[in-house]
Design a protein around this motif. Structure first.
Motif, PDB file in Angstrom:
ATOM      1  N   UNK A 183       8.652  -4.353   4.304  1.00 53.97           N
ATOM      2  CA  UNK A 183       7.166  -3.273   4.304  1.00 53.97           C
ATOM      3  C   UNK A 183       7.768  -2.113   4.926  1.00 53.97           C
ATOM      4  N   UNK A 184       9.042  -1.815   4.854  1.00 53.45           N
ATOM      5  CA  UNK A 184       8.720  -0.225   5.363  1.00 53.45           C
ATOM      6  C   UNK A 184       9.497   0.760   3.845  1.00 53.45           C
ATOM      7  N   UNK A 185       8.712   1.502   4.084  1.00 52.31           N
ATOM      8  CA  UNK A 185       8.474   3.011   2.823  1.00 52.31           C
ATOM      9  C   UNK A 185       9.742   2.811   2.112  1.00 52.31           C
ATOM     10  N   UNK A 226       5.198   0.370  -5.322  1.00 54.31           N
ATOM     11  CA  UNK A 226       4.065   0.458  -5.986  1.00 54.31           C
ATOM     12  C   UNK A 226       4.576   1.328  -7.031  1.00 54.31           C
ATOM     13  N   UNK A 227       3.321   1.260  -7.996  1.00 48.91           N
ATOM     14  CA  UNK A 227       3.352   1.985  -9.456  1.00 48.91           C
ATOM     15  C   UNK A 227       3.657   3.396  -8.869  1.00 48.91           C
ATOM     16  N   UNK A 228       2.134   3.689  -8.232  1.00 49.84           N
ATOM     17  CA  UNK A 228       1.849   4.998  -7.549  1.00 49.84           C
ATOM     18  C   UNK A 228       2.916   5.787  -6.793  1.00 49.84           C
ATOM     19  N   UNK A 269       5.307   6.126 -16.309  1.00 53.40           N
ATOM     20  CA  UNK A 269       4.660   6.657 -15.025  1.00 53.40           C
ATOM     21  C   UNK A 269       5.025   8.318 -14.658  1.00 53.40           C
ATOM     22  N   UNK A 270       5.734   8.927 -16.121  1.00 47.70           N
ATOM     23  CA  UNK A 270       6.251   9.914 -15.292  1.00 47.70           C
ATOM     24  C   UNK A 270       5.265  11.051 -16.506  1.00 47.70           C
ATOM     25  N   UNK A 271       4.465  11.567 -16.025  1.00 48.71           N
ATOM     26  CA  UNK A 271       3.754  13.168 -16.867  1.00 48.71           C
ATOM     27  C   UNK A 271       5.160  13.969 -17.543  1.00 48.71           C
ATOM     28  N   UNK A 272       4.476  14.662 -18.355  1.00 45.12           N
ATOM     29  CA  UNK A 272       5.567  14.956 -19.035  1.00 45.12           C
ATOM     30  C   UNK A 272       5.749  16.622 -18.352  1.00 45.12           C
TER      31      UNK A 272
END
Length: 976
Positions: A183-185, A226-228, A269-272
């Motif tokens: 659970x640790x980030x 997580x995806x974000x 998942x990565x913006x240009x």
């Protein structure tokens, strides 16, 4: 004010809005204001104030974070200065001391990555070890500090190749992951970095479990993050990279499918606007290209070109990864041109690869890679429209990559190989031969550096086979012969064979000898070699990039993978140039040391000449284009004997016939098995021996009649055979016309006494060994017999064989038999005796030749252990074991066997067998052999084992019948 600043810094460290994300600038508080406030706080606080070290540490953290975003080196220098001052002021017992040390270590590591100062990396490791040691178990930051230590250790391993570093990195990162809950980030970050270290060790040692563990760790990292999360794409790309490595290693298409899927998710998942987006696109394009290679779907190749073109468009020219993207795009375009034939693809490939070269400074370790790929694109266009100018352009690209110290040795070797092969493809151009000779010279110069790769023997065997070094050496010698440069051909052939053979056997290399006398320079040279080898070995933009966590007193936050400043191409080129210059300077210094004047230099013909002091040495070179013998004779001249009736295909056919005849015989033949090979073996062997006589042995002996001089004591002249490729496992010593209707037909055993050697260097080393004692009472002999080895078939006649030795040398022979002959007992006894007679089973390990061994009562005595013996007086080794001189056709040079290995273990002279012998023949041959040895010991030029064996085989041949080839042909002599 101090309280306000610390509170602000705490918010700044943990709030994602202030993480300097390019697509989301900071709000609420400007970093410049934070740094200015911290600077004022530091300057206004006395050193005696207990808060001063904490303020300095926080100030250093802010400066380091600004450096990570903007790349101003002065910020990093100021951060290190502040953190060093904090370290000096803060007592070791202070609860924040470990955190401060960890942060200082990270800053030093960043400066090493920017400037290449080796001391910074050493200090980073030392300081981060202290941070870990000062942090008690159970402390919430223990895992983070372990992870930081692992990052520095892995970086040091990548630079210098010391396996202890990657072992320690994995240990620290594994410990960090174990003590951190899921659970640790930070857990996904720790797992990702552990996976990268495991993958690094796999790529060095090729232990499959490391790769499996890496993928397991990185899969869990992807599942937990997580995806974000801003590090999700980095974890996905790392997992995709490890899956790609497993695909390239084992060819499982499912791994490649999963790699493409995970890399595609990283892209999505990565913006240009994110600076690492081009990297994910580049890596996705590479995997799509690999899938095209497997399945041939043109859509995959089109998608690869699209992804890599987009990567190149998004990446600015001043990005250090831009040349990699351009080069990979060029490779995909070249491949599409070769498959589809659109000339525009060829033009585009050459254009973007020229840009990759132009953007890369001279001296950068990646530049040779780009030059090779540019050369390949030019060569592809050359096939479509041959022209001299196009040929020269491609050649110049390859040779630019092959220049000394231009890049890692394996890259320079590849460039020279491709360049020389291209020359062979285009003999219509009048310049091809001179250009090919230069390429071959570059190839030979690059091979010695491969000695220090430090990789497993199995990987080196694959590498040598994969790059075709063995055939390339014979082709180079063939080219030199055709140009009339006989001395050069012999020198090249010897240099290549000596190095390749040494690689295969893991024998003592020049560095081992240097370490005995001068350990300091030896260790420094190995470190520099590893650093040069590891430089610039990337085709994926972010392969192996770790994700880091910032450790600070309050709470740690994350920085984005790859968002920190990269070392510039100029910095990387400068670092590589400095390493190369330091390497060359050290090499020059070593060559001033007594006994090391020719360190790592090929032996000249004058240096090789003493190898023929016992008679001519015939080096047989078999190439696809031609077959020749180069005979080194007493007058120190090289006699060229063309062998037009023989070829590589003929050698492979003859060997295949012989192998088929003796297939499945892995143990010595019993008395009842004497006739097992008759008549098929007799017919096959008669044909084989006739072919060898007509095509090789007779032309050689006829050409050097005047050089074949009988010894002063009488008898036949002596010749040593040094064969290459498949010929090295064929019985040249027994070649002749065997026909019952023509008993007087010519046969090699009636004309010369034959010996074998893997290389001229081995003969030279054997000549330097001390001679045996001058009298039969002084020589010490160890006889070992194993009549009933556990797990093996019985060898009842081995005891009688050993008793023959005792009978001829009763006062100086130690006989260990059956249960007495344990591994440790035999090993210890061999160090105390001059000769050894091993009558037992033997086993050859083709994948790891130094694991080849002799079966004793309680286990196997391997060559690797025998090589550790102090063999100052080691003279003769009689290997009356199974197939001790039988090579393996899967090896680049088939002369790797127990007999050759015993030469390297220190023995001057070896008697061995090419296939399993009839068990009852052992005592018969031993009787004549030891009678001859006893009679001639100390006579003339010392021990002449070859002549003693020749007489013993003549006697056996007379007793069993000349055409009973299975009985007398397998016995051979190696050495002097």
């Amino acid at each position: 004010m101090q309280t306000t600043v610390l509170a602000a810094l705490s918010r700044y460290a943990v709030n994602p809005r202030w993480r300097f994300r390019p697509e989301q600038p900071s709000h609420d508080l400007d970093v410049e204001d934070i740094i200015a406030a911290q600077r004022r706080a530091v300057e206004s606080t006395f050193d005696s104030d207990p808060n001063k070290p904490t303020l300095l540490n926080d100030f250093g953290l802010s400066l380091k974070l600004r450096f990570d975003r903007l790349g101003n080196l002065q910020d990093l220098e100021d951060a290190i200065a502040a953190q060093r001052r904090a370290e000096e002021l803060m007592l070791d017992c202070h609860p924040f001391k470990p955190s401060l040390l960890s942060n200082l270590g990270s800053s030093l590591r960043s400066r090493f990555q920017r400037l290449g100062r080796l001391q910074d990396l050493e200090n980073a490791v030392t300081i981060q070890r202290r941070a870990v040691d000062l942090t008690p178990d159970g402390h919430p930051s223990k895992s983070n500090r372990l992870s930081h230590l692992g990052l520095s250790l892995r970086l040091r391993f990548q630079r210098f190749g010391d396996l202890h570093d990657v072992d320690d990195a994995i240990s620290a990162q594994r410990h960090a992951a174990i003590i951190t809950p899921n659970t640790h980030p930070y857990k996904p970050i720790q797992l990702n970095n552990l996976g990268l270290s495991l993958r690094s060790r796999f790529e060095r040692l090729y232990n499959v479990q490391d790769l499996e563990d890496a993928i397991t760790a990185q899969r869990l990292a992807v599942e937990l993050i997580p995806d974000g999360h801003l590090n999700k794409p980095a974890c996905l790309d790392s997992l995709g990279g490890s899956l790609s490595v497993r695909f390239k290693r084992f060819g499982n298409l499912q791994d490649l499918e999963q790699a493409i899927s995970t890399k595609h998710r990283a892209v999505v998942l990565t913006p240009d606007s994110h600076p690492i987006k081009p990297g994910w696109l580049n890596n996705l394009g590479l995997s799509l290209r690999w899938r095209f290679d497997c399945l041939g779907d043109p859509q995959d190749l089109d998608s690869a070109v699209t992804a890599q073109r987009r990567a190149s468009e998004l990446m600015p020219d001043d990005c250090p990864d831009k040349p990699i993207c351009l080069n990979n795009l060029g490779g995909s375009l070249r491949l599409r041109f070769e498959r589809v034939g659109d000339p525009q693809d060829a033009e585009d490939a050459i254009s973007v690869q020229n840009r990759a070269v132009d953007l890369t400074p001279q001296g950068h370790a990646n530049r040779p890679l780009y030059l090779i790929d540019l050369g390949l694109s030019l060569k592809s266009k050359l096939r479509q429209s041959p022209s001299r100018s196009q040929f020269v352009s491609a050649y110049n690209a390859f040779m630019g990559a092959a220049q000394p110290m231009a890049g890692p040795p394996i890259i320079r070797l590849r460039a020279a190989l491709v360049g020389s092969n291209m020359c062979a493809e285009y003999p219509q151009f009048d310049c091809y031969r001179d250009m090919a000779l230069r390429a071959c010279q570059s190839m030979l110069e690059s091979i010695p550096a491969l000695i220090w790769l430090g990789q497993s023997i199995s990987h080196r065997l694959e590498q040598l086979s994969g790059y075709g070094i063995g055939p390339a050496i014979t082709a180079a010698a063939s080219l030199a012969i055709s140009a009339g440069k006989l001395s050069l051909a012999l020198e090249w052939l010897e240099e290549g064979r000596a190095i390749v053979w040494g690689q295969l056997t893991q024998l003592r290399d020049p560095l081992d000898d240097l370490r005995v006398c001068h350990p300091g320079p030896a260790d420094k040279l190995r470190g520099l070699s590893a650093a040069l080898e590891g430089a610039g070995r990337r085709s994926t933009v972010t392969a192996g990039r770790s994700i880091q966590a910032v450790d600070e007193p309050n709470e740690a936050g994350l920085i984005e993978a790859g968002s920190g400043p990269r070392t510039t191409l100029e910095d990387e080129a400068r670092e590589h140039h400095n390493l190369a210059a330091e390497y060359e300077a050290l090499l020059a210094q070593i060559r001033t040391l007594e006994g090391f004047e020719s360190f790592l230099r090929p032996k000249s013909l004058a240096q090789l000449a003493p190898a023929c002091q016992d008679g001519p040495v015939a080096v047989i070179n078999i190439d696809r284009e031609r077959c020749d013998a180069l005979v080194l004779c007493r007058p120190r001249n090289v006699v060229h004997v063309p062998l037009p009736k023989f070829s590589l295909q003929a050698a492979e056919d003859v060997r295949s016939l012989l192998v088929a005849s003796i297939h499945g015989r892995d143990a010595r033949l019993s008395q009842e098995e004497r006739g097992v090979y008759q008549p098929s073996f007799r017919d096959d062997m008669r044909d084989t021996l006739k072919t060898l006589w007509v095509c090789i042995v007779e032309p050689v002996l006829s050409s050097i009649k005047s050089e074949l001089v009988a010894p002063a004591s009488g008898g036949l002249p002596h010749i040593t055979w040094c064969a290459t490729g498949p010929l090295s496992s064929l019985p040249l010593h027994a070649a002749g016309i065997y026909n019952e209707t023509e008993p007087s037909a010519p046969k090699a055993p009636d004309l010369v006494v034959s010996s074998y050697t893997p290389s001229l260097s081995v003969l030279l080393a054997a000549h330097l060994k001390p001679r045996d004692p001058s009298s039969a009472t002084e020589v010490r002999i160890l006889a070992v017999s194993q009549p009933k080895t556990p797990g093996q078939s019985p060898l009842p006649c081995t005891v009688a064989e050993a008793n023959v030795v005792v009978r001829h040398f009763p006062e100086c022979t130690t006989h260990l038999s059956d249960k007495e002959a344990t591994v440790d007992t035999v090993f210890d006894a061999m160090a105390q005796h001059d000769w050894v007679h091993l009558a037992c089973h033997g086993a050859q390990d083709a994948r790891s030749p130094t694991s080849s061994a002799f079966y004793l009562h309680d286990g196997m005595l391997a060559l690797a252990r025998l090589m550790s013996l102090s063999q100052q007086r080691a003279g003769l080794a009689v290997l009356s074991a199974c197939q001790t001189a039988k090579g393996d056709q899967q090896l680049p040079e088939e002369t790797m066997h127990l007999a050759a290995g015993m030469l390297s273990a220190g023995y001057r002279s070896i008697i061995a067998t090419m296939w399993s012998i009839v068990d009852a023949d052992g005592p018969v041959l031993a009787d004549t052999l030891y009678a001859e040895l006893k009679h001639n010991l100390g006579v003339g030029d010392g021990l002449r084992v070859a002549y003693a064996l020749h007489e013993a085989v003549v006697e056996l041949r007379r007793e069993v019948g000349e055409e009973n080839f299975v009985r007398w042909v397998p016995f051979v002599h190696f050495g002097v």
